[in-house]
Design a protein around this motif. Structure first.
Motif, PDB file in Angstrom:
ATOM      1  N   ARG A 144      28.949  29.329  39.583  1.00  0.00           N
ATOM      2  CA  ARG A 144      30.037  29.669  40.255  1.00  0.00           C
ATOM      3  C   ARG A 144      30.250  31.422  40.046  1.00  0.00           C
ATOM      4  O   ARG A 144      29.428  31.718  39.167  1.00  0.00           O
ATOM      5  N   ARG A 145      31.095  31.777  40.665  1.00  0.00           N
ATOM      6  CA  ARG A 145      31.520  33.213  40.583  1.00  0.00           C
ATOM      7  C   ARG A 145      32.604  33.041  39.806  1.00  0.00           C
ATOM      8  O   ARG A 145      33.814  32.640  40.412  1.00  0.00           O
ATOM      9  N   ILE A 146      32.846  34.305  39.028  1.00  0.00           N
ATOM     10  CA  ILE A 146      33.914  34.302  38.319  1.00  0.00           C
ATOM     11  C   ILE A 146      34.355  36.005  37.728  1.00  0.00           C
ATOM     12  O   ILE A 146      33.310  36.713  37.864  1.00  0.00           O
ATOM     13  N   THR A 147      35.225  36.271  37.351  1.00  0.00           N
ATOM     14  CA  THR A 147      35.497  37.650  36.705  1.00  0.00           C
ATOM     15  C   THR A 147      36.461  37.430  35.390  1.00  0.00           C
ATOM     16  O   THR A 147      36.620  36.514  35.201  1.00  0.00           O
ATOM     17  N   THR A 148      36.637  38.762  34.835  1.00  0.00           N
ATOM     18  CA  THR A 148      37.396  38.744  33.541  1.00  0.00           C
ATOM     19  C   THR A 148      37.844  40.283  33.529  1.00  0.00           C
ATOM     20  O   THR A 148      37.531  41.146  34.295  1.00  0.00           O
ATOM     21  N   PHE A 149      38.190  40.549  32.198  1.00  0.00           N
ATOM     22  CA  PHE A 149      38.762  42.000  31.886  1.00  0.00           C
ATOM     23  C   PHE A 149      37.371  42.822  32.076  1.00  0.00           C
ATOM     24  O   PHE A 149      36.538  42.638  31.839  1.00  0.00           O
ATOM     25  N   ALA A 157      28.698  38.194  31.161  1.00  0.00           N
ATOM     26  CA  ALA A 157      27.250  37.797  31.999  1.00  0.00           C
ATOM     27  C   ALA A 157      26.139  37.747  30.903  1.00  0.00           C
ATOM     28  O   ALA A 157      25.500  36.638  31.192  1.00  0.00           O
ATOM     29  N   ALA A 158      26.117  38.398  29.824  1.00  0.00           N
ATOM     30  CA  ALA A 158      25.037  38.109  28.909  1.00  0.00           C
ATOM     31  C   ALA A 158      25.168  36.856  27.861  1.00  0.00           C
ATOM     32  O   ALA A 158      24.263  36.180  27.639  1.00  0.00           O
ATOM     33  N   MET A 159      26.429  36.432  27.583  1.00  0.00           N
ATOM     34  CA  MET A 159      26.626  35.094  27.040  1.00  0.00           C
ATOM     35  C   MET A 159      26.533  34.009  27.995  1.00  0.00           C
ATOM     36  O   MET A 159      26.214  32.751  27.425  1.00  0.00           O
ATOM     37  N   SER A 164      27.764  33.703  37.500  1.00  0.00           N
ATOM     38  CA  SER A 164      27.706  34.921  38.264  1.00  0.00           C
ATOM     39  C   SER A 164      28.857  35.690  38.157  1.00  0.00           C
ATOM     40  O   SER A 164      30.126  35.201  38.847  1.00  0.00           O
ATOM     41  N   VAL A 165      29.082  36.845  37.280  1.00  0.00           N
ATOM     42  CA  VAL A 165      30.011  37.567  37.017  1.00  0.00           C
ATOM     43  C   VAL A 165      30.167  38.604  38.264  1.00  0.00           C
ATOM     44  O   VAL A 165      29.447  39.610  38.686  1.00  0.00           O
ATOM     45  N   ILE A 178      40.395  30.006  39.479  1.00  0.00           N
ATOM     46  CA  ILE A 178      40.965  31.174  40.045  1.00  0.00           C
ATOM     47  C   ILE A 178      40.719  32.047  38.445  1.00  0.00           C
ATOM     48  O   ILE A 178      41.467  31.937  37.691  1.00  0.00           O
ATOM     49  N   THR A 179      39.787  33.261  38.809  1.00  0.00           N
ATOM     50  CA  THR A 179      39.594  34.036  37.578  1.00  0.00           C
ATOM     51  C   THR A 179      40.267  35.289  37.615  1.00  0.00           C
ATOM     52  O   THR A 179      40.113  35.811  38.843  1.00  0.00           O
TER      53      THR A 179
END
Length: 225
Positions: A144-149, A157-159, A164-165, A178-179
């Protein structure tokens, strides 16, 4: 019994839907070192939904591992409503960022098992800032597609190479997940959910009660159907 939510189609960022009936429960999972804004901003939004309709709203509550008071990163003492053992089922799970979201929390088997179980059961899951890390660690957002700070996207993305970031959006919606980026924008994922559940006018009413502007079309976001 967890209320049934039915969603059909999508129009201009506001979903055509049958509104949920009754009170929905939203569990905020918190540990020592949770950040004030990531916990309190979305809590405010969901709590304010009661002023829209006292019989059809969201009831938030805070859960910690043992139910004992915890201390936020900024030093405020929070008394949770429930422990992991006593928390009721929730329609919505909110995972705020903590000082240990990228390391310590991921090694806490009790925390991770609870998050994984409740995220599977919830109708919606919100992560705020680095709350995306424990969600990714559950494996539930693989593919899935997510995001963060923003500063932590490369590490996410590395961890977790199976996710998919996204780098361009402040809000990313993929299925029930919902990210969001957190910080001063921590109100946004909860307002988005109010927008989806109850419609744009009600989201705007909630935002006005918090002296916030709410116009989803102006917020960089992506909804992956």
């Amino acid at each position: 019994m967890v209320p049934l939510l039915l969603f059909i189609g999508c129009m201009s960022g506001d979903m055509a839907r049958k509104q949920p009936e009754g009170v929905l429960r939203a569990a905020f999972v918190a540990l020592d070192g949770v950040y004030n804004s990531e916990l309190m901003a979305p809590y405010d939004v969901l709590h304010h939904s009661i002023f829209r309709d006292s019989t059809n709203h969201i009831e938030p509550f805070v859960v910690s591992p043992d139910g004992d008071p915890l201390v936020t990163f900024e030093g405020i003492t929070v008394v949770p409503h429930y422990s992991f053992a006593t928390a009721p089922q929730a329609d919505i799970l909110v995972i705020p960022s903590t000082a240990g979201s990228m390391d310590r929390d991921l090694e806490d088997a009790n925390y991770m098992n609870w998050v994984r179980t409740r995220a599977k059961q919830a109708e919606w899951v919100i992560t705020v800032c680095d709350g995306a890390f424990p969600l990714a660690a559950t494996g539930l957002v693989d593919g899935r597609r997510i995001t963060t700070f923003p500063a932590d996207r490369d590490l996410l993305a590395a961890m977790f190479p199976k996710v998919s970031v996204r780098y361009e959006e402040r809000l990313v919606i993929d299925g029930k997940f919902i990210t969001s980026v957190g910080g001063a924008l921590s109100y946004e994922p909860a307002l988005y959910l109010v927008n989806v559940l109850y419609g744009k006018p009600h989201a705007q009413q909630t935002a006005e009660g918090l002296v916030l502007d709410w116009e989803l079309d102006r917020i960089p976001h992506k909804n992956f159907k």
